[in-house]
Design a protein around this motif. Structure first.
Motif, PDB file in Angstrom:
ATOM      1  N   ARG A  86      13.446 -12.652  -5.534  1.00 58.16           N
ATOM      2  CA  ARG A  86      14.483 -11.943  -4.798  1.00 58.16           C
ATOM      3  C   ARG A  86      13.950 -10.795  -4.225  1.00 58.16           C
ATOM      4  NH1 ARG A  86      17.995  -7.473  -5.964  1.00 58.16           N
ATOM      5  NH2 ARG A  86      16.854  -6.696  -7.716  1.00 58.16           N
ATOM      6  N   TRP A  87      14.612 -10.668  -2.944  1.00 58.11           N
ATOM      7  CA  TRP A  87      14.369  -9.468  -2.124  1.00 58.11           C
ATOM      8  C   TRP A  87      15.470  -8.770  -2.302  1.00 58.11           C
ATOM      9  CZ3 TRP A  87      10.216  -9.559   1.742  1.00 58.11           C
ATOM     10  CH2 TRP A  87       9.171 -10.433   1.664  1.00 58.11           C
ATOM     11  N   PRO A  88      15.134  -7.379  -2.884  1.00 55.94           N
ATOM     12  CA  PRO A  88      16.245  -6.442  -3.146  1.00 55.94           C
ATOM     13  C   PRO A  88      16.703  -5.962  -1.918  1.00 55.94           C
ATOM     14  CG  PRO A  88      14.192  -5.583  -3.583  1.00 55.94           C
ATOM     15  CD  PRO A  88      13.942  -6.887  -3.252  1.00 55.94           C
ATOM     16  N   ALA A  89      16.288  -5.755  -0.731  1.00 57.18           N
ATOM     17  CA  ALA A  89      16.831  -5.429   0.633  1.00 57.18           C
ATOM     18  C   ALA A  89      15.893  -6.125   1.537  1.00 57.18           C
ATOM     19  CB  ALA A  89      16.787  -3.915   0.617  1.00 57.18           C
ATOM     20  N   SER A  90      16.400  -6.151   2.796  1.00 52.32           N
ATOM     21  CA  SER A  90      15.767  -6.767   3.875  1.00 52.32           C
ATOM     22  C   SER A  90      14.532  -5.852   4.177  1.00 52.32           C
ATOM     23  CB  SER A  90      16.518  -6.558   5.063  1.00 52.32           C
ATOM     24  OG  SER A  90      16.797  -5.310   5.604  1.00 52.32           O
ATOM     25  N   ASP A  91      14.143  -4.692   3.851  1.00 53.40           N
ATOM     26  CA  ASP A  91      13.095  -3.837   3.953  1.00 53.40           C
ATOM     27  C   ASP A  91      12.177  -3.682   2.944  1.00 53.40           C
ATOM     28  OD1 ASP A  91      14.742  -2.386   2.998  1.00 53.40           O
ATOM     29  OD2 ASP A  91      14.094  -0.595   3.909  1.00 53.40           O
ATOM     30  N   CYS A  92      12.293  -4.583   1.837  1.00 51.14           N
ATOM     31  CA  CYS A  92      11.709  -4.523   0.402  1.00 51.14           C
ATOM     32  C   CYS A  92      11.158  -5.952   0.098  1.00 51.14           C
ATOM     33  CB  CYS A  92      12.765  -4.202  -0.677  1.00 51.14           C
ATOM     34  SG  CYS A  92      13.200  -2.386  -0.438  1.00 51.14           S
ATOM     35  N   SER A  93       9.940  -5.953  -0.530  1.00 53.99           N
ATOM     36  CA  SER A  93       9.338  -7.271  -0.627  1.00 53.99           C
ATOM     37  C   SER A  93       9.918  -7.864  -2.036  1.00 53.99           C
ATOM     38  CB  SER A  93       7.898  -7.075  -0.554  1.00 53.99           C
ATOM     39  OG  SER A  93       7.388  -6.712   0.569  1.00 53.99           O
ATOM     40  N   SER A  94       9.596  -8.971  -2.594  1.00 57.77           N
ATOM     41  CA  SER A  94       9.772  -9.308  -3.984  1.00 57.77           C
ATOM     42  C   SER A  94       8.844  -9.001  -4.815  1.00 57.77           C
ATOM     43  CB  SER A  94      10.100 -10.855  -3.809  1.00 57.77           C
ATOM     44  OG  SER A  94       8.774 -11.657  -3.646  1.00 57.77           O
ATOM     45  N   ILE A  95       9.226  -8.988  -6.029  1.00 57.04           N
ATOM     46  CA  ILE A  95       8.212  -8.542  -7.092  1.00 57.04           C
ATOM     47  C   ILE A  95       7.181  -9.777  -6.974  1.00 57.04           C
ATOM     48  CG2 ILE A  95       7.949  -8.576  -9.604  1.00 57.04           C
ATOM     49  CD1 ILE A  95      10.855  -7.279  -9.734  1.00 57.04           C
ATOM     50  N   GLY A  96       7.562 -10.965  -6.748  1.00 58.77           N
ATOM     51  CA  GLY A  96       6.527 -12.037  -6.803  1.00 58.77           C
ATOM     52  C   GLY A  96       5.543 -11.798  -5.889  1.00 58.77           C
ATOM     53  N   TRP A  97       5.963 -11.404  -4.504  1.00 57.62           N
ATOM     54  CA  TRP A  97       5.216 -11.372  -3.549  1.00 57.62           C
ATOM     55  C   TRP A  97       4.122  -9.999  -3.663  1.00 57.62           C
ATOM     56  CZ3 TRP A  97       3.424  -7.720   0.243  1.00 57.62           C
ATOM     57  CH2 TRP A  97       2.706  -8.257   1.215  1.00 57.62           C
ATOM     58  N   ILE A  98       4.623  -8.927  -4.309  1.00 58.56           N
ATOM     59  CA  ILE A  98       3.835  -7.805  -4.484  1.00 58.56           C
ATOM     60  C   ILE A  98       2.760  -8.376  -5.489  1.00 58.56           C
ATOM     61  CG2 ILE A  98       3.865  -5.598  -5.153  1.00 58.56           C
ATOM     62  CD1 ILE A  98       6.747  -5.294  -4.217  1.00 58.56           C
ATOM     63  N   VAL A  99       3.224  -8.842  -6.409  1.00 55.99           N
ATOM     64  CA  VAL A  99       1.931  -9.171  -7.529  1.00 55.99           C
ATOM     65  C   VAL A  99       1.154 -10.267  -6.748  1.00 55.99           C
ATOM     66  CG1 VAL A  99       1.616 -10.441  -9.465  1.00 55.99           C
ATOM     67  CG2 VAL A  99       3.551  -8.836  -9.435  1.00 55.99           C
ATOM     68  N   TRP A 100       1.442 -11.394  -6.133  1.00 54.30           N
ATOM     69  CA  TRP A 100       0.662 -12.132  -5.294  1.00 54.30           C
ATOM     70  C   TRP A 100      -0.401 -11.237  -4.391  1.00 54.30           C
ATOM     71  CZ3 TRP A 100      -0.303 -13.118  -0.229  1.00 54.30           C
ATOM     72  CH2 TRP A 100      -1.176 -14.249  -0.112  1.00 54.30           C
ATOM     73  N   HIS A 101       0.040 -10.448  -3.699  1.00 50.02           N
ATOM     74  CA  HIS A 101      -0.574  -9.469  -2.966  1.00 50.02           C
ATOM     75  C   HIS A 101      -1.667  -8.809  -3.644  1.00 50.02           C
ATOM     76  CE1 HIS A 101      -1.526  -7.629   1.104  1.00 50.02           C
ATOM     77  NE2 HIS A 101      -1.322  -6.620   0.353  1.00 50.02           N
ATOM     78  N   LEU A 102      -1.254  -8.261  -4.643  1.00 51.18           N
ATOM     79  CA  LEU A 102      -2.253  -7.138  -5.450  1.00 51.18           C
ATOM     80  C   LEU A 102      -3.282  -8.171  -6.056  1.00 51.18           C
ATOM     81  CD1 LEU A 102      -3.013  -4.819  -6.990  1.00 51.18           C
ATOM     82  CD2 LEU A 102      -1.365  -5.622  -8.923  1.00 51.18           C
ATOM     83  N   THR A 103      -2.995  -9.371  -6.619  1.00 52.49           N
ATOM     84  CA  THR A 103      -4.064 -10.245  -7.330  1.00 52.49           C
ATOM     85  C   THR A 103      -4.788 -10.795  -6.297  1.00 52.49           C
ATOM     86  OG1 THR A 103      -2.495 -11.892  -7.258  1.00 52.49           O
ATOM     87  CG2 THR A 103      -2.843 -10.574  -9.265  1.00 52.49           C
ATOM     88  N   ARG A 104      -4.433 -11.076  -5.046  1.00 51.56           N
ATOM     89  CA  ARG A 104      -5.416 -11.681  -4.046  1.00 51.56           C
ATOM     90  C   ARG A 104      -6.055 -10.804  -3.577  1.00 51.56           C
ATOM     91  NH1 ARG A 104      -7.372 -14.580  -3.425  1.00 51.56           N
ATOM     92  NH2 ARG A 104      -7.469 -15.121  -0.923  1.00 51.56           N
ATOM     93  N   GLY A 105      -5.562  -9.564  -3.390  1.00 46.73           N
ATOM     94  CA  GLY A 105      -6.624  -8.545  -2.952  1.00 46.73           C
ATOM     95  C   GLY A 105      -7.648  -8.180  -4.083  1.00 46.73           C
ATOM     96  N   LEU A 106      -7.521  -8.330  -5.433  1.00 50.87           N
ATOM     97  CA  LEU A 106      -8.226  -8.113  -6.535  1.00 50.87           C
ATOM     98  C   LEU A 106      -9.344  -9.156  -6.196  1.00 50.87           C
ATOM     99  CD1 LEU A 106      -6.188  -6.953  -9.304  1.00 50.87           C
ATOM    100  CD2 LEU A 106      -7.717  -5.488  -8.111  1.00 50.87           C
TER     101      LEU A 106
END
Length: 73
Positions: free
Chosen positions: A32-52
């Motif tokens: 779920r994207w809470p607003a058009s200018d906010c990322s989904s929780i899943g995307w944020i977690v994916w981005h964080l773990t890929r960075g790690l």
């Protein structure tokens, strides 16, 4: 403290924080994207773990887990 221990501690804390934050969330919650200018929780977690993965693999001199496709995707 050696720099390696500092990294292990820092990355470990990030992952320990994720587990309780994600507990009980289903796929719809993660997508779920809470607003058009906010990322989904899943995307944020994916981005964080890929960075790690990218940072740790660079320091260790090994291929990234996702690039090596060892997760079976």
């Amino acid at each position: 403290m050696k720099w390696q221990n500092l990294l292990i501690d820092g990355y470990g804390r990030a992952l320990e924080t994720l587990e309780p934050a994600l507990k009980g969330l289903g796929r719809p919650d993660l997508d779920r994207w809470p607003a058009s200018d906010c990322s989904s929780i899943g995307w944020i977690v994916w981005h964080l773990t890929r960075g790690l993965d990218a940072q740790i693999s660079e320091l260790a001199g090994v291929e990234q887990v996702r690039v090596g496709d060892r997760l079976g995707y």
